[in-house]
Design a protein around this motif. Structure first.
Motif, mmCIF file in Angstrom:
data_model
loop_
_atom_site.group_PDB
_atom_site.id
_atom_site.type_symbol
_atom_site.label_atom_id
_atom_site.label_comp_id
_atom_site.label_asym_id
_atom_site.label_seq_id
_atom_site.Cartn_x
_atom_site.Cartn_y
_atom_site.Cartn_z
ATOM 1 N N LYS A 15 42.085 43.595 50.151
ATOM 2 C CA LYS A 15 41.724 45.017 50.160
ATOM 3 C C LYS A 15 42.974 45.881 50.187
ATOM 4 O O LYS A 15 43.046 46.915 49.504
ATOM 5 C CB LYS A 15 40.848 45.320 51.377
ATOM 6 C CG LYS A 15 40.419 46.768 51.488
ATOM 7 C CD LYS A 15 39.559 46.995 52.728
ATOM 8 C CE LYS A 15 39.165 48.460 52.863
ATOM 9 N NZ LYS A 15 38.349 48.698 54.089
ATOM 10 N N GLU A 16 43.986 45.434 50.935
ATOM 11 C CA GLU A 16 45.232 46.196 51.035
ATOM 12 C C GLU A 16 45.954 46.242 49.700
ATOM 13 O O GLU A 16 46.494 47.295 49.314
ATOM 14 C CB GLU A 16 46.141 45.557 52.099
ATOM 15 C CG GLU A 16 45.634 45.690 53.531
ATOM 16 C CD GLU A 16 44.472 44.770 53.854
ATOM 17 O OE1 GLU A 16 43.724 45.066 54.818
ATOM 18 O OE2 GLU A 16 44.291 43.744 53.138
ATOM 19 N N GLN A 17 45.968 45.149 48.970
ATOM 20 C CA GLN A 17 46.613 45.138 47.653
ATOM 21 C C GLN A 17 45.884 46.044 46.671
ATOM 22 O O GLN A 17 46.516 46.788 45.909
ATOM 23 C CB GLN A 17 46.663 43.705 47.111
ATOM 24 C CG GLN A 17 47.650 42.801 47.830
ATOM 25 C CD GLN A 17 47.502 41.347 47.434
ATOM 26 O OE1 GLN A 17 46.392 40.847 47.248
ATOM 27 N NE2 GLN A 17 48.624 40.651 47.318
ATOM 28 N N VAL A 18 44.578 45.985 46.686
ATOM 29 C CA VAL A 18 43.773 46.816 45.785
ATOM 30 C C VAL A 18 44.034 48.296 46.040
ATOM 31 O O VAL A 18 44.211 49.088 45.105
ATOM 32 C CB VAL A 18 42.279 46.476 45.948
ATOM 33 C CG1 VAL A 18 41.413 47.512 45.230
ATOM 34 C CG2 VAL A 18 41.997 45.078 45.415
ATOM 35 N N GLU A 19 44.083 48.671 47.312
ATOM 36 C CA GLU A 19 44.288 50.076 47.664
ATOM 37 C C GLU A 19 45.722 50.525 47.383
ATOM 38 O O GLU A 19 45.948 51.620 46.857
ATOM 39 C CB GLU A 19 43.932 50.292 49.130
ATOM 40 C CG GLU A 19 42.445 50.124 49.419
ATOM 41 C CD GLU A 19 42.113 50.268 50.895
ATOM 42 O OE1 GLU A 19 43.065 50.348 51.712
ATOM 43 O OE2 GLU A 19 40.915 50.303 51.229
ATOM 44 N N LYS A 20 46.685 49.681 47.714
ATOM 45 C CA LYS A 20 48.094 50.045 47.529
ATOM 46 C C LYS A 20 48.418 50.305 46.065
ATOM 47 O O LYS A 20 49.149 51.251 45.727
ATOM 48 C CB LYS A 20 49.002 48.945 48.080
ATOM 49 C CG LYS A 20 50.488 49.228 47.901
ATOM 50 C CD LYS A 20 51.339 48.131 48.520
ATOM 51 C CE LYS A 20 52.823 48.424 48.337
ATOM 52 N NZ LYS A 20 53.672 47.367 48.955
ATOM 53 N N TYR A 21 47.860 49.461 45.187
ATOM 54 C CA TYR A 21 48.217 49.565 43.770
ATOM 55 C C TYR A 21 47.138 50.245 42.932
ATOM 56 O O TYR A 21 47.258 50.310 41.712
ATOM 57 C CB TYR A 21 48.525 48.169 43.229
ATOM 58 C CG TYR A 21 49.735 47.542 43.897
ATOM 59 C CD1 TYR A 21 51.024 47.990 43.611
ATOM 60 C CD2 TYR A 21 49.594 46.535 44.848
ATOM 61 C CE1 TYR A 21 52.131 47.434 44.237
ATOM 62 C CE2 TYR A 21 50.693 45.972 45.473
ATOM 63 C CZ TYR A 21 51.957 46.426 45.163
ATOM 64 O OH TYR A 21 53.054 45.877 45.786
ATOM 65 N N ASN A 22 46.096 50.743 43.595
ATOM 66 C CA ASN A 22 45.041 51.488 42.908
ATOM 67 C C ASN A 22 44.450 50.679 41.751
ATOM 68 O O ASN A 22 44.346 51.143 40.613
ATOM 69 C CB ASN A 22 45.572 52.829 42.391
ATOM 70 C CG ASN A 22 44.449 53.763 41.966
ATOM 71 O OD1 ASN A 22 43.318 53.683 42.469
ATOM 72 N ND2 ASN A 22 44.741 54.647 41.020
ATOM 73 N N ILE A 23 44.066 49.443 42.057
ATOM 74 C CA ILE A 23 43.478 48.545 41.061
ATOM 75 C C ILE A 23 41.959 48.553 41.224
ATOM 76 O O ILE A 23 41.446 48.407 42.334
ATOM 77 C CB ILE A 23 44.026 47.112 41.228
ATOM 78 C CG1 ILE A 23 45.546 47.095 41.001
ATOM 79 C CG2 ILE A 23 43.333 46.142 40.278
ATOM 80 C CD1 ILE A 23 46.198 45.786 41.382
ATOM 81 N N ARG A 24 41.241 48.729 40.140
ATOM 82 C CA ARG A 24 39.772 48.658 40.182
ATOM 83 C C ARG A 24 39.364 47.205 39.942
ATOM 84 O O ARG A 24 39.896 46.542 39.051
ATOM 85 C CB ARG A 24 39.149 49.559 39.121
ATOM 86 C CG ARG A 24 39.739 50.964 39.062
ATOM 87 C CD ARG A 24 39.636 51.711 40.374
ATOM 88 N NE ARG A 24 40.416 52.931 40.340
ATOM 89 C CZ ARG A 24 39.931 54.132 40.011
ATOM 90 N NH1 ARG A 24 38.656 54.242 39.666
ATOM 91 N NH2 ARG A 24 40.713 55.206 40.027
ATOM 92 N N VAL A 25 38.401 46.730 40.727
ATOM 93 C CA VAL A 25 37.985 45.331 40.662
ATOM 94 C C VAL A 25 36.517 45.237 40.257
ATOM 95 O O VAL A 25 35.644 45.822 40.906
ATOM 96 C CB VAL A 25 38.199 44.627 42.015
ATOM 97 C CG1 VAL A 25 37.727 43.175 41.937
ATOM 98 C CG2 VAL A 25 39.675 44.687 42.423
ATOM 99 N N VAL A 26 36.261 44.487 39.186
ATOM 100 C CA VAL A 26 34.902 44.263 38.707
ATOM 101 C C VAL A 26 34.351 42.995 39.370
ATOM 102 O O VAL A 26 34.923 41.910 39.201
ATOM 103 C CB VAL A 26 34.881 44.084 37.178
ATOM 104 C CG1 VAL A 26 33.471 43.754 36.700
ATOM 105 C CG2 VAL A 26 35.407 45.322 36.479
ATOM 106 N N PRO A 27 33.267 43.086 40.123
ATOM 107 C CA PRO A 27 32.684 41.878 40.719
ATOM 108 C C PRO A 27 32.066 40.985 39.636
ATOM 109 O O PRO A 27 31.357 41.468 38.749
ATOM 110 C CB PRO A 27 31.598 42.418 41.657
ATOM 111 C CG PRO A 27 31.860 43.882 41.779
ATOM 112 C CD PRO A 27 32.532 44.293 40.513
#
Length: 289
Positions: A15-27
């Motif tokens: 979650k921290e990586q996704v937020e830090k780098y503003n990456i959208r994740v498709v489930p």
């Protein structure tokens, strides 16, 4: 140009990586006993492996609904993005990237420039490709520069898997040379990798016992890194066996003190095919140096 970065849940980013780098994740959806779950959303990895041991039907994976994908990319256009680099699991193990390249790309072309990017891999290796792309967008690099860097970084990726047995891969149709390895006797540990030429998962050796299998992977790693002149980052990846992964990392850290070694995991979508207790050693150019 404003560039967004998208990946899918098999990147297993925190979650921290996704937020830090503003990456959208498709489930990515998967199915157990006729119940559909979205990876990383509806069920934890631990709950998945609990269900895997007792499920009545062989689990399967599927693609995200096209309508939800179109909605995602249109929402990025609404946020002011004109381009999106969408980095996903290998086209040799999923049809997802082809769906993006055809149906979805055409559907959103009047709103946003969708660049589907085949990582030719999955798991945290793919996640690091997404992080690198996101870092470069934050630095203001142009599209051609980012794609060139991804192509170069992708060539540094390699991995070896040790699995308990091949039944999940064989039944799921994800092993290209299954016939040569079906019927392995008890205690034989198959070694797998993504083939450098075809990008397909192949089994290439049988080793007796887990201990010997891990030792053989280390030997192969030693062979593969000869002559490499860039910094490496290693990843030990496990399928619901963190204790084994930590023990292996401790051993590797003593043997290779100059290399940072991360711990990651095979979540439900990849665990569906590899089965519980799989272990892998993966590596690539270190994006943090």
């Amino acid at each position: 140009m404003k560039i967004a970065v998208v990946t899918d849940s098999t990147a297993y980013l925190t979650k921290e990586q996704v937020e830090k780098y503003n990456i959208r994740v498709v489930p990515i959806p998967f199915v157990i006993d006729d119940q559909v779950y979205n990876e990383g959303v509806d069920i934890t990895t631990e709950e998945f492996y609990d269900k895997l041991r007792t499920c009545q039907k062989f689990p399967s994976t599927t693609q995200p609904p096209v309508g939800e994908l179109i909605e995602l990319y249109n929402s990025l256009a609404d946020e002011g993005y004109d381009t999106v680099i969408s980095i996903h699991l290998a086209g040799t193990i999923s049809g997802f990237i082809r769906t993006l390249q055809t149906t979805v790309k055409d559907a959103v072309s009047d709103r946003i420039n969708l660049i589907p990017y085949d990582s030719k891999i999955t798991v945290l290796l793919m996640g690091y490709l997404a992080i690198e792309a996101a870092k470069l967008t934050q630095e203001g690099k142009d599209l051609d520069t980012i794609l060139a860097r991804l192509n170069q970084l992708r060539t540094t990726i390699k991995e070896f898997f040790v699995v308990d047995d091949l039944q999940n891969l064989v039944r799921g149709g994800r092993l290209s040379n299954a016939s040569a390895f079906i019927g392995s006797v008890l205690k034989i540990k198959p070694l797998l990798t993504f083939d450098d030429e075809s990008d397909k998962i192949v089994a290439f050796e049988k080793v007796r016992s887990s201990k010997r299998a891990l030792k053989r992977v280390e030997e192969l790693f030693d062979e593969r890194i000869q002559g490499i002149d860039y910094p490496l980052r290693l990843i030990v990846i496990h399928a619901n066996d963190e204790a084994a992964a930590l023990a292996w990392r401790e051993k590797l850290a003593k043997k290779y003190p100059d290399y940072p070694i991360d711990i990651s995991y095979f979540g439900p979508v990849i665990g569906t095919h590899l089965g519980e207790k799989a272990l892998a050693l993966a590596w690539m150019e270190d994006i943090y140096r």
